[in-house]
Design a protein around this motif. Structure first.
Motif, PDB file in Angstrom:
ATOM      1  N   GLY A  66       0.819  -1.202   0.000  1.00  0.00           N
ATOM      2  CA  GLY A  66       0.000   0.000   0.000  1.00  0.00           C
ATOM      3  C   GLY A  66       0.849   1.246   0.000  1.00  0.00           C
ATOM      4  N   PHE A  67       0.189   2.398   0.071  1.00  0.00           N
ATOM      5  CA  PHE A  67       0.881   3.682   0.051  1.00  0.00           C
ATOM      6  C   PHE A  67       0.388   4.556   1.193  1.00  0.00           C
ATOM      7  CE2 PHE A  67      -0.452   2.857  -4.482  1.00  0.00           C
ATOM      8  CZ  PHE A  67       0.644   2.073  -4.783  1.00  0.00           C
ATOM      9  N   THR A  68       1.284   5.364   1.696  1.00  0.00           N
ATOM     10  CA  THR A  68       0.878   6.390   2.650  1.00  0.00           C
ATOM     11  C   THR A  68       0.155   7.511   1.912  1.00  0.00           C
ATOM     12  OG1 THR A  68       2.960   7.602   2.405  1.00  0.00           O
ATOM     13  CG2 THR A  68       2.869   5.906   4.129  1.00  0.00           C
ATOM     14  N   ILE A  69      -0.447   8.401   2.677  1.00  0.00           N
ATOM     15  CA  ILE A  69      -1.175   9.529   2.084  1.00  0.00           C
ATOM     16  C   ILE A  69      -0.239  10.364   1.218  1.00  0.00           C
ATOM     17  CG2 ILE A  69      -2.437  11.657   2.600  1.00  0.00           C
ATOM     18  CD1 ILE A  69      -3.459  10.275   5.141  1.00  0.00           C
ATOM     19  N   ARG A  70       0.997  10.586   1.668  1.00  0.00           N
ATOM     20  CA  ARG A  70       1.918  11.417   0.896  1.00  0.00           C
ATOM     21  C   ARG A  70       2.246  10.777  -0.452  1.00  0.00           C
ATOM     22  NH1 ARG A  70       4.694  15.631   2.259  1.00  0.00           N
ATOM     23  NH2 ARG A  70       2.541  16.279   2.534  1.00  0.00           N
ATOM     24  N   ILE A  95      -8.360   1.267  -6.365  1.00  0.00           N
ATOM     25  CA  ILE A  95      -7.551   1.223  -5.153  1.00  0.00           C
ATOM     26  C   ILE A  95      -8.467   1.256  -3.934  1.00  0.00           C
ATOM     27  CG2 ILE A  95      -5.819   2.424  -3.764  1.00  0.00           C
ATOM     28  CD1 ILE A  95      -4.701   3.596  -6.325  1.00  0.00           C
ATOM     29  N   GLU A  96      -8.286   0.304  -3.059  1.00  0.00           N
ATOM     30  CA  GLU A  96      -9.009   0.322  -1.792  1.00  0.00           C
ATOM     31  C   GLU A  96      -8.262   1.231  -0.826  1.00  0.00           C
ATOM     32  OE1 GLU A  96     -10.162  -2.666   1.923  1.00  0.00           O
ATOM     33  OE2 GLU A  96      -9.493  -3.506  -0.002  1.00  0.00           O
ATOM     34  N   HIS A 113      -6.508  12.815   0.237  1.00  0.00           N
ATOM     35  CA  HIS A 113      -6.443  11.389  -0.054  1.00  0.00           C
ATOM     36  C   HIS A 113      -6.427  10.593   1.244  1.00  0.00           C
ATOM     37  CE1 HIS A 113      -5.595  11.888  -4.343  1.00  0.00           C
ATOM     38  NE2 HIS A 113      -4.779  12.868  -4.012  1.00  0.00           N
ATOM     39  N   ALA A 114      -6.840   9.345   1.169  1.00  0.00           N
ATOM     40  CA  ALA A 114      -6.618   8.392   2.245  1.00  0.00           C
ATOM     41  C   ALA A 114      -5.442   7.507   1.842  1.00  0.00           C
ATOM     42  CB  ALA A 114      -7.870   7.557   2.490  1.00  0.00           C
ATOM     43  N   SER A 115      -4.967   6.686   2.766  1.00  0.00           N
ATOM     44  CA  SER A 115      -3.879   5.778   2.412  1.00  0.00           C
ATOM     45  C   SER A 115      -4.438   4.616   1.594  1.00  0.00           C
ATOM     46  CB  SER A 115      -3.192   5.253   3.677  1.00  0.00           C
ATOM     47  OG  SER A 115      -4.113   4.558   4.494  1.00  0.00           O
ATOM     48  N   ALA A 116      -3.582   4.025   0.770  1.00  0.00           N
ATOM     49  CA  ALA A 116      -3.984   2.910  -0.079  1.00  0.00           C
ATOM     50  C   ALA A 116      -3.688   1.590   0.613  1.00  0.00           C
ATOM     51  CB  ALA A 116      -3.266   2.970  -1.413  1.00  0.00           C
ATOM     52  N   ARG A 117      -4.591   0.641   0.427  1.00  0.00           N
ATOM     53  CA  ARG A 117      -4.385  -0.695   0.996  1.00  0.00           C
ATOM     54  C   ARG A 117      -4.351  -1.725  -0.124  1.00  0.00           C
ATOM     55  NH1 ARG A 117      -9.031  -2.096   4.873  1.00  0.00           N
ATOM     56  NH2 ARG A 117      -7.665  -3.886   5.243  1.00  0.00           N
ATOM     57  N   THR A 118      -3.730  -2.833   0.170  1.00  0.00           N
ATOM     58  CA  THR A 118      -3.753  -4.042  -0.663  1.00  0.00           C
ATOM     59  C   THR A 118      -3.317  -3.807  -2.102  1.00  0.00           C
ATOM     60  OG1 THR A 118      -6.112  -3.838  -1.252  1.00  0.00           O
ATOM     61  CG2 THR A 118      -5.580  -5.027   0.773  1.00  0.00           C
ATOM     62  N   VAL A 119      -2.388  -2.863  -2.320  1.00  0.00           N
ATOM     63  CA  VAL A 119      -1.757  -2.738  -3.635  1.00  0.00           C
ATOM     64  C   VAL A 119      -0.381  -3.389  -3.521  1.00  0.00           C
ATOM     65  CG1 VAL A 119      -0.954  -1.205  -5.458  1.00  0.00           C
ATOM     66  CG2 VAL A 119      -2.963  -0.579  -4.095  1.00  0.00           C
ATOM     67  N   PRO A 120      -0.192  -4.557  -4.081  1.00  0.00           N
ATOM     68  CA  PRO A 120       1.102  -5.234  -3.942  1.00  0.00           C
ATOM     69  C   PRO A 120       2.239  -4.407  -4.538  1.00  0.00           C
ATOM     70  CG  PRO A 120      -0.575  -6.735  -4.789  1.00  0.00           C
ATOM     71  CD  PRO A 120      -1.151  -5.362  -4.843  1.00  0.00           C
ATOM     72  N   GLN A 174      -5.607  -9.940   4.890  1.00  0.00           N
ATOM     73  CA  GLN A 174      -6.246 -10.538   3.724  1.00  0.00           C
ATOM     74  C   GLN A 174      -5.883  -9.727   2.491  1.00  0.00           C
ATOM     75  OE1 GLN A 174      -8.706 -13.328   3.633  1.00  0.00           O
ATOM     76  NE2 GLN A 174      -7.999 -13.164   1.516  1.00  0.00           N
ATOM     77  N   LEU A 175      -5.303 -10.386   1.473  1.00  0.00           N
ATOM     78  CA  LEU A 175      -4.936  -9.743   0.220  1.00  0.00           C
ATOM     79  C   LEU A 175      -5.841 -10.249  -0.895  1.00  0.00           C
ATOM     80  CD1 LEU A 175      -1.020  -9.930   0.399  1.00  0.00           C
ATOM     81  CD2 LEU A 175      -2.546  -8.143   1.266  1.00  0.00           C
ATOM     82  N   PRO A 176      -5.887  -9.564  -2.025  1.00  0.00           N
ATOM     83  CA  PRO A 176      -6.710 -10.039  -3.138  1.00  0.00           C
ATOM     84  C   PRO A 176      -6.266 -11.423  -3.620  1.00  0.00           C
ATOM     85  CG  PRO A 176      -6.053  -7.749  -3.475  1.00  0.00           C
ATOM     86  CD  PRO A 176      -5.265  -8.253  -2.304  1.00  0.00           C
TER      87      PRO A 176
END
Length: 494
Positions: free
Chosen positions: A45-49, A66-67, A88-95, A201-203
């Protein structure tokens, strides 16, 4: 010269740097020892920045759906990232493998020369450039600058003699992505007297498992990934459960070692990402900081290569990003104490949990782990945005809706004239080969957090505010010269 810049390492930092250099029109060769991407995804995932940075370069749409989440943590204690009020919010579950693929396609689309299966075995620097030796056919490549983005065991760092002080590993943790396991998510760290367990849990029916056992001595250095049986054994000792029948997608190990180079630059050799700093990967900050290192370095190195700015501009890369790295190590080491400290860290967790009920404390730590607290020294002044990254500002420009982020997609600096000031625009005329001068009207200044009375803003290519009116100590030409080099007339000797 075979290229103006050679980048070693095709991970997130190296690929992001290649894209930034090509966006500025600088030729770059990226060398990676692996014949193909590893497929591993330490980051998910990614941080907000980093979300802001990707939006600024138009890359979010390339990542697909992006979740996002406003839930974060500091050492396992929950944080509400929504308290920051960010766009923005932070991104989750992006490998990480997906992130690297997007960055590589972006860099290649822009013309980057990415060569896999090329291991760098050494380099020699002279007054005009750097000669790089590549294994295999023994060929040499030559460039004006060399950047090591080759990870925590960086060969470029060692060969160039960078000092890399810090604290050694005290424990080893395992990470495994597995299929075929019936596990409940444990996004909040489960601690026992003997260790810790996390499950995400990942995709695609994949579970990410992280386990760490207290009191174990980390190996001196692993030369290969651990066997999945090691992970399953630790899981069973800590939980009593059996995951040995699951199918491992990939397995890795990491430690709590914390080190940072004393200088991010030595002559014509620079470091970015894990080559410059290693730490416990608390909250996924490592990959995000690495990408942001490259966004800071890319436009500066490009300006020096093109001859529009002096070589001393590169010193600001160290000045700005070394402090960011230092603060990164401080917060991840603090989180390491909370995560790995066991029962003896219980009182600290309890007190910090009480402090996090105070909104100002929660906002402070949320900004720290999200990268939103970064502010550079750009000359001082009273304007609250000086040195900070420009929040997403919606604008009306030439009858169309746009934003400050969209204006930065070319990788050039931007002078935002918010008061239709012809005199101001005239003072920037000698820099229009390097910056865009845009007259625009803010859509909703209050909602977009634009300080009242702001009439103009100078944005660097990385999105940070280098000058503002009113409120900057320096005048506009001084700020332009500092960040974008001498005026065109001066530079050309007119």
């Amino acid at each position: 010269m075979d290229a103006s810049v050679i980048v070693v390492g095709a991970g997130p930092a190296g690929l992001a740097l290649a894209g930034e250099l090509r966006l500025a029109g600088v030729d770059v060769i990226v060398l990676d020892r692996l014949a193909a991407p590893s497929g591993e995804s330490r980051g998910i995932g990614f941080t907000i920045r980093t979300m802001e940075v990707f939006d600024q370069r138009g890359l979010l749409s390339r990542l697909g759906e992006i979740e996002t989440s406003e839930a974060g943590h500091f050492g396992g204690l929950p944080l509400d990232l929504g308290a920051l009020g960010a766009a923005h919010a932070s991104a989750r579950t992006v490998p990480q493998s997906v992130t690297e693929g997007v960055l590589e396609r972006w860099a290649r689309d822009l013309g980057a020369d990415i060569r896999r299966g090329h291991e760098v075995t050494g380099h020699v620097e002279d007054g005009d450039g750097v000669t790089v030796t590549v294994s295999g056919d023994g060929a040499n490549l030559r460039a004006r600058y060399l950047v090591g983005c080759d990870g925590g065991r960086s060969g470029v760092r060692r060969a160039a003699g960078f000092d890399f002080p810090g604290t050694p590993a005290t424990t080893e943790l395992f990470l495994a992505d597995i299929k075929g396991a019936d596990l409940s998510p444990r996004m909040v760290i489960d601690r026992t007297d003997d260790g810790l367990v996390m499950v995400a849990q990942l995709p695609g029916g994949i579970h990410r498992v992280i386990v760490g056992e207290r009191g174990t001595t980390p190996p001196e250095r692993r030369t290969a990934p651990p066997a999945f049986s090691e992970v399953a054994d630790v899981w069973k000792r800590l939980t009593g459960g059996d995951i040995s029948g699951a199918e491992p997608v990939w397995v890795s190990a990491f430690t709590d070692a914390a080190r940072q180079v004393t200088a991010y630059r030595r002559g014509r050799v620079l470091l970015a990402g894990d080559a410059a700093h290693v730490h416990l990967p608390a909250g996924g900050q490592g990959m995000n900081t690495s990408i942001q290192d490259s966004v800071n370095l890319g436009w500066k190195l490009a300006a020096v290569v093109r001859g529009t700015a002096p070589d001393t501009l590169l010193d600001s890369y160290h000045d700005e990003r070394h402090e960011v790295g230092r603060r990164l190590l401080a917060n991840t080491r603090a989180q390491s104490s909370l995560i790995l400290g066991g029962a003896d860290a219980g009182p600290v967790r309890e007190i910090l949990g009480e402090l996090l009920t105070l909104p100002e404390v929660e906002r402070h730590l949320a900004a720290r782990v999200s990268g939103l607290d970064i502010r550079y020294d750009v000359g001082g002044g009273a304007h609250p945005l000086l040195g900070a990254r420009m929040p997403r500002l919606r604008l009306a420009h030439e009858g169309k809706e746009t934003s400050s982020g969209e204006l930065l997609r070319t990788g050039r600096g931007v002078l935002l004239d918010l008061a239709d000031n012809a005199t101001l625009r005239g003072r920037a005329r000698e820099w229009t080969d390097r910056i865009d001068v845009v007259t625009a009207v803010p859509h909703d200044p209050t909602a977009d957090h634009l300080p009242a009375g702001t009439t103009a803003l100078l944005l660097r290519p990385d999105g940070h505010v280098a000058w503002a009116a009113p409120g900057s100590h320096s005048d506009l030409p001084m700020a332009l010269a500092r960040w974008f080099g001498p005026a065109r007339r001066t530079r050309e000797g007119e």
